[in-house]
Design an enzyme around this catalytic site. Structure first.
Site, short mmCIF file in Angstrom:
data_model
loop_
_atom_site.label_atom_id
_atom_site.label_comp_id
_atom_site.label_asym_id
_atom_site.label_seq_id
_atom_site.Cartn_x
_atom_site.Cartn_y
_atom_site.Cartn_z
N HIS A 217 -9.67 1.69 -5.57
CA HIS A 217 -8.76 0.83 -4.82
C HIS A 217 -7.34 1.32 -5.04
O HIS A 217 -6.95 1.63 -6.17
CB HIS A 217 -8.88 -0.63 -5.27
CG HIS A 217 -10.24 -1.18 -5.07
ND1 HIS A 217 -10.71 -1.57 -3.83
CD2 HIS A 217 -11.27 -1.35 -5.93
CE1 HIS A 217 -11.95 -1.97 -3.95
NE2 HIS A 217 -12.32 -1.84 -5.21
N ARG B 70 -9.65 -11.17 -4.11
CA ARG B 70 -9.71 -9.72 -4.26
C ARG B 70 -10.19 -9.29 -5.65
O ARG B 70 -10.52 -8.13 -5.87
CB ARG B 70 -8.34 -9.09 -3.99
CG ARG B 70 -7.92 -9.20 -2.54
CD ARG B 70 -6.70 -8.35 -2.28
NE ARG B 70 -6.08 -8.71 -1.03
CZ ARG B 70 -6.44 -8.24 0.16
NH1 ARG B 70 -7.43 -7.40 0.26
NH2 ARG B 70 -5.80 -8.63 1.25
N ASP C 192 -26.08 -3.25 -1.75
CA ASP C 192 -27.49 -2.90 -1.75
C ASP C 192 -27.71 -1.45 -1.34
O ASP C 192 -28.60 -0.78 -1.87
CB ASP C 192 -28.28 -3.84 -0.84
CG ASP C 192 -28.40 -5.25 -1.40
OD1 ASP C 192 -28.07 -5.46 -2.59
OD2 ASP C 192 -28.82 -6.15 -0.65
N TYR D 86 0.80 -1.23 0.00
CA TYR D 86 0.00 0.00 0.00
C TYR D 86 0.84 1.28 0.00
O TYR D 86 0.29 2.37 -0.08
CB TYR D 86 -0.94 0.00 1.20
CG TYR D 86 -1.95 -1.12 1.13
CD1 TYR D 86 -3.05 -1.02 0.29
CD2 TYR D 86 -1.78 -2.29 1.86
CE1 TYR D 86 -3.96 -2.05 0.20
CE2 TYR D 86 -2.69 -3.33 1.78
CZ TYR D 86 -3.78 -3.21 0.94
OH TYR D 86 -4.69 -4.23 0.84
N HIS E 21 -15.14 -7.34 -1.24
CA HIS E 21 -15.20 -8.75 -1.60
C HIS E 21 -16.18 -9.54 -0.74
O HIS E 21 -16.29 -10.75 -0.90
CB HIS E 21 -13.81 -9.37 -1.49
CG HIS E 21 -12.71 -8.43 -1.83
ND1 HIS E 21 -12.49 -7.97 -3.11
CD2 HIS E 21 -11.80 -7.80 -1.05
CE1 HIS E 21 -11.46 -7.12 -3.11
NE2 HIS E 21 -11.04 -7.00 -1.87
N ASN F 217 -13.82 3.66 -1.41
CA ASN F 217 -12.87 2.56 -1.29
C ASN F 217 -13.38 1.70 -0.14
O ASN F 217 -13.15 2.00 1.02
CB ASN F 217 -11.46 3.07 -0.98
CG ASN F 217 -10.46 1.94 -0.91
OD1 ASN F 217 -10.81 0.78 -0.77
ND2 ASN F 217 -9.19 2.28 -0.98
#
Length: 148
Positions: free
Chosen positions: A100, A111, A87, A22, A80, A74
């Site tokens: 992402h 992922r 919804d 990251y 996942h 994000n």
């Protein structure tokens, strides 16, 4: 134009968690970068992060009541796993861009599945913090073209 920038679990740990995946930019860097950018493009944003699924759903629904024009989202690991978040996005009918930091299509098999992708107008992945900037710019252009 008002956009909600919504961040799911562990995004607050940017710069701390898995730096090899990251990067070293912190959550504070993300927030400051977004605030600087929107000051130049005439967009108001609200930035929110939670590690709790229900809080994220509440914020999505709140965006409906507050009349937000778009959502940059994000969802972190909920991408996942959460049909409830999917919804919620679908129910509010607010243009949403899924973001992402990493390229989820080049990571673990699980992922590669996004439960929200089909209820978003665009997905941006693998561009780090710049993906959020791209999402904000895209929503602005999309909204302007829709309102012509």
């Amino acid at each position: 134009m008002r956009i909600l920038v919504l961040n799911g679990p562990n995004i607050n740990f940017l710069g701390i968690r898995e730096k090899d995946i990251y990067g070293t930019d912190t959550y504070e860097t993300l927030v400051n970068t977004l605030l600087e950018h929107v000051s130049t493009i005439n967009i108001d944003i609200e930035i929110y992060q939670s590690n709790h699924e229900g809080d994220l759903i509440d914020k999505i629904q709140e965006a409906y009541y507050k009349g937000f024009d778009g959502i940059v989202f994000n969802p972190g690991g909920y991408t996942h796993t959460s049909i409830s978040i999917r919804d919620a996005i679908k129910s509010v009918s607010i243009d949403t861009v899924e973001v992402h930091l990493t390229d989820i299509n080049n990571r673990e098999d699980f992922r590669k599945i996004s439960y929200i992708k089909d209820v978003c107008i665009k997905t941006i992945s693998g561009k780090g913090i710049n993906g959020y900037i791209e999402a904000l710019d895209y929503l602005k252009e999309y909204n302007e073209s829709k309102n012509k």
